[in-house]
Design an enzyme around this catalytic site. Structure first.
Site, PDB file in Angstrom:
ATOM      1  N   GLY A  77       0.821  -1.209   0.000  1.00  0.00           N
ATOM      2  CA  GLY A  77       0.000   0.000   0.000  1.00  0.00           C
ATOM      3  C   GLY A  77       0.850   1.252   0.000  1.00  0.00           C
ATOM      4  N   ASP A 104      -0.567  -6.998  -4.953  1.00  0.00           N
ATOM      5  CA  ASP A 104      -1.934  -7.047  -4.441  1.00  0.00           C
ATOM      6  C   ASP A 104      -1.919  -7.924  -3.193  1.00  0.00           C
ATOM      7  OD1 ASP A 104      -4.617  -7.425  -3.894  1.00  0.00           O
ATOM      8  OD2 ASP A 104      -5.164  -7.994  -5.941  1.00  0.00           O
ATOM      9  N   TYR A 123     -13.361  -0.359   9.712  1.00  0.00           N
ATOM     10  CA  TYR A 123     -11.935  -0.012   9.792  1.00  0.00           C
ATOM     11  C   TYR A 123     -11.403  -0.272  11.200  1.00  0.00           C
ATOM     12  CZ  TYR A 123      -7.740   2.975   9.614  1.00  0.00           C
ATOM     13  OH  TYR A 123      -6.460   3.469   9.671  1.00  0.00           O
TER      14      TYR A 123
END
Length: 354
Positions: free
Chosen positions: A41, A85, A174
């Site tokens: 990320g 990924d 989250y």
């Protein structure tokens, strides 16, 4: 004799319990060598800056940035970048093995407000992706860093201040995924010796990346609005106090924490703090530089509800005691640096270097 810890989905792990990490036994310390770091990320708010800091210390070739998006030219040209990924376990394993990775920094996640808009995707990326990373860290004896958040607390948690250890009942996917990550990492550390490390980040304020769907992102947007239009419409109430941190402090905390010997750590998950402020307080500080800034408040029900469930302040006394954490930026320094940096970026865009 090597023990087979478990097998599932074609995955096998053959490290001895309590010796998953080479730093976790009583043998003499191994020769010092630069870590080989993979950051997932990496094109979000935190990855590029962390990569820059690590590359200065360990060499550009030893820090690999990854994401599923195309990197801008300056990122691509600054050091190794690969497509990764976190939902593709086999490809991630190839990257770790082929690049001899020893540290893994796992930044891939959907943030709070975006996650509430797409719970299924958030669950997939934030939990399934995390499990892939945890499994690979076990399999390859990695030092693993996974950030957590103020969102890991809920309305039943102590809010002022929130300690490292307390009731955590978040009400966002989250936050739930981050508590899950904290507990899974601690479980695998205690059961198998995984060198798992986690910091609960406050709201992180940076000039280099646009807001990414977090509840604290107003504290980035207000600076851009102050310089461009002189007006900001805030989606939180003016008295909504939240913990915040300059991005350079966040990067430095992460690097210092990763470099700390395991014997100094009394916890696997720590709060880190720098400052806490409200929208009105940061607006007042900006007005010392830009007196004509106006702010209107139009609270968004989703983000305001999220913010009202989060801590007002962090207790980070354990981080300060165990590994010497101390922030460099307060509110005054933060505001001054943000305004200077945004102006410099705009100047560079208007007059690019030949």
């Amino acid at each position: 004799m090597l023990l087979s810890l478990f097998k599932r989905s074609g995955r096998s792990f053959g490290c001895l319990p309590r010796q998953m990490s080479r730093w976790n036994n009583q043998d003499p310390a191994p020769p010092q060598e630069n870590p080989r770091v993979l950051i997932t990320g990496g094109l979000g708010q935190l990855g590029v800056g962390l990569a820059q800091m690590l590359r200065k210390q360990y060499g550009a070739e030893n820090v690999i940035l990854s994401d599923i998006k195309k990197p801008p030219p300056h990122v691509f040209n600054s050091g190794p970048f690969v497509y990764a990924d976190v939902l593709d376990y086999r490809h991630l394993r190839e990257l770790i093995v082929n690049n001899r990775v020893t540290w893994l920094v796992h930044y891939s996640a959907l943030l709070s407000a975006v996650g509430e808009a797409n719970v299924a995707l958030a669950r997939k990326i934030n939990i399934t992706g995390l499990h892939n990373v945890l499994d690979l860290a076990l399999e390859n004896c990695l030092r693993l860093f996974v950030p957590s958040t103020i969102g890991a607390f809920g309305p039943s948690s102590p809010r002022d201040p929130a300690p490292d250890l307390c009731v955590q009942r978040p009400r966002t996917i989250y936050g739930v995924s981050k508590v899950h990550g904290e507990l899974m990492g601690e479980y695998l550390h205690h059961k198998y010796g995984l060198d798992f490390r986690c910091l609960r980040y406050p709201g992180v304020i940076s000039v280099n990346t646009p807001p990414g769907g977090g509840t604290t992102d107003y504290a980035v947007q207000i600076f851009h609005d102050a310089l461009s239009t002189g007006h900001h419409e805030c989606y939180l109430r003016p008295d909504t106090r939240l913990p915040m941190m300059h991005i350079s402090d966040c990067h430095r905390a992460t690097v210092e924490f990763m470099q700390t010997p395991e014997c100094q750590l009394s916890l696997r998950t720590y709060n880190i703090a720098a400052m806490s402020f409200t929208p009105e307080e940061v607006a007042q500080e900006i007005r010392k530089h830009l007196p004509h800034l106006t702010v209107t408040y139009n609270p968004d029900s989703v983000r305001q509800t999220i913010a009202d469930s989060w801590p007002v302040r962090f207790d980070d006394s354990n981080a300060r005691r165990d590994w010497g954490w101390a922030p460099a930026f307060g509110l005054e320094e933060l505001v001054s640096d943000m305004l200077i940096s945004i102006r410099e970026n705009k100047t560079n865009e208007a007059f690019p270097k030949s």
